[in-house]
Motif scaffolding. Structure first.
Motif, mmCIF file in Angstrom:
data_model
loop_
_atom_site.group_PDB
_atom_site.id
_atom_site.type_symbol
_atom_site.label_atom_id
_atom_site.label_comp_id
_atom_site.label_asym_id
_atom_site.label_seq_id
_atom_site.Cartn_x
_atom_site.Cartn_y
_atom_site.Cartn_z
ATOM 1 N N GLU A 183 38.861 13.718 48.981
ATOM 2 C CA GLU A 183 38.466 12.395 49.456
ATOM 3 C C GLU A 183 39.087 11.229 48.682
ATOM 4 O OE1 GLU A 183 34.223 12.230 49.570
ATOM 5 O OE2 GLU A 183 34.050 13.832 51.059
ATOM 6 N N ALA A 187 42.394 16.427 57.420
ATOM 7 C CA ALA A 187 41.353 15.597 58.033
ATOM 8 C C ALA A 187 40.434 16.435 58.905
ATOM 9 C CB ALA A 187 41.992 14.479 58.853
ATOM 10 N N TYR A 188 41.006 17.377 59.640
ATOM 11 C CA TYR A 188 40.216 18.258 60.503
ATOM 12 C C TYR A 188 39.293 19.138 59.659
ATOM 13 C CZ TYR A 188 39.248 21.588 64.290
ATOM 14 O OH TYR A 188 38.635 22.378 65.235
ATOM 15 N N LYS A 216 38.147 18.394 56.821
ATOM 16 C CA LYS A 216 37.139 17.520 56.210
ATOM 17 C C LYS A 216 35.976 17.261 57.158
ATOM 18 C CE LYS A 216 36.758 12.851 54.258
ATOM 19 N NZ LYS A 216 37.451 11.540 54.147
ATOM 20 N N GLU A 258 36.554 15.753 60.551
ATOM 21 C CA GLU A 258 36.848 14.807 61.619
ATOM 22 C C GLU A 258 37.132 15.564 62.917
ATOM 23 O OE1 GLU A 258 39.668 11.783 60.847
ATOM 24 O OE2 GLU A 258 38.781 11.207 58.930
ATOM 25 N N SER A 259 36.895 14.906 64.045
ATOM 26 C CA SER A 259 37.191 15.540 65.324
ATOM 27 C C SER A 259 38.689 15.780 65.443
ATOM 28 C CB SER A 259 36.725 14.650 66.480
ATOM 29 O OG SER A 259 37.555 13.506 66.600
ATOM 30 N N THR A 276 40.569 12.616 66.655
ATOM 31 C CA THR A 276 40.687 11.578 65.625
ATOM 32 C C THR A 276 41.724 11.964 64.577
ATOM 33 O OG1 THR A 276 38.392 10.896 65.928
ATOM 34 C CG2 THR A 276 39.447 10.270 63.862
ATOM 35 N N ALA A 277 41.655 13.223 64.125
ATOM 36 C CA ALA A 277 42.603 13.697 63.113
ATOM 37 C C ALA A 277 44.031 13.685 63.656
ATOM 38 C CB ALA A 277 42.215 15.097 62.647
ATOM 39 N N LYS A 328 45.362 10.052 63.890
ATOM 40 C CA LYS A 328 45.732 9.552 62.561
ATOM 41 C C LYS A 328 47.040 10.176 62.091
ATOM 42 C CE LYS A 328 42.501 9.413 59.400
ATOM 43 N NZ LYS A 328 41.312 9.793 58.589
ATOM 44 N N ASN A 363 43.586 11.497 54.598
ATOM 45 C CA ASN A 363 42.160 11.298 54.311
ATOM 46 C C ASN A 363 41.889 9.954 53.641
ATOM 47 O OD1 ASN A 363 41.178 13.625 55.491
ATOM 48 N ND2 ASN A 363 41.428 14.854 53.637
#
Length: 225
Positions: free
Chosen positions: A86, A111-112, A114, A116-117, A120-121, A124, A161
């Motif tokens: 993070e 990100a996935y 972590k 996130e959908s 969204t990932a 980004k 992230n």
């Protein structure tokens, strides 16, 4: 500006059955938020060790490392994982891309994982790959990319992230001069664009000259150049 990194009385000593090697001792460093700081020095002087300790990849023998809200030397394994996931973006001399995944998948994965959908990932990751000039190469595997392109993917991945701190360890060390200049320029421009604090380790003085501050490690002592 406030300090994002505060290192006090840091020491790193390696011990074997036959000898004891102190890499640095009583090392102190304050890094302001948004600063682009470069650490230089000969191979083996301890600059990568310092970066690894800040990144939670190695433990100091003694001393303290405060990175934002994290007291790094006190973190357990779960805490270190959270810190690296993070708060820190890591870039190494070798890209460490997953060979069976595309550039887009390599960037989106942290990100996935972590939480996130997928959409969204992915969105980004696409934006970051566009930022590093790889929008037309995002569906290529690492084996289909040049060395410079692979390292650009690694830069994009380090930002996915939204870390506060980017740590780069000899990020141009495996590249030819032209790609080394490109990656160097990219790192500093990306750090400025996203307002990230960058700590970069290198032996390349032309790359080091791009930093706001340059420090060197010699005989275990950190000096501002």
């Amino acid at each position: 500006m406030s300090s994002i990194i505060s290192i006090k009385n840091l020491e790193k000593t390696y011990k074997t059955d036959f000898e004891e090697l102190t890499v640095f001792k009583n090392l102190n460093l304050e890094v302001e938020e948004g600063c682009r700081l470069v650490v230089v020095g000969k191979s083996g002087c301890g600059k990568s060790t310092l970066l690894n300790i800040i990144g939670g990849l190695d433990n100091p023998t003694c001393g303290s490392v405060q990175a934002g809200p994290y007291k790094v030397e006190l973190l357990d394994e779960d805490g270190l994982s959270k810190y690296r996931r993070e708060y820190v973006g890591l870039i190494f001399q070798f890209h460490y891309l997953l060979k069976d995944f595309t550039a887009l998948e390599n960037v989106f994965m942290p990100a996935y994982m972590k939480g996130e959908s997928k959409k969204t990932a992915m969105d980004k990751a696409k934006k970051l790959l566009d930022d590093v000039g790889l929008s037309d190469r995002m569906n290529h595997l690492p084996s289909q990319l040049s060395g410079g392109e692979r390292q650009r993917v690694a830069v994009a991945r380090s930002l996915i992230n939204n870390p506060s701190l980017i740590l780069a360890d000899e990020p141009t060390g495996n590249l030819d001069p032209a790609n080394a200049r490109l990656i160097g320029d990219l790192l500093f421009s990306i750090a400025e664009k996203y307002r990230k604090t960058l700590i970069l380790v290198t032996h390349d003085m032309s790359l080091a000259s791009k930093g706001d501050l340059i420090y060197s490690i010699k005989d275990g002592i950190l000096n501002e150049n």
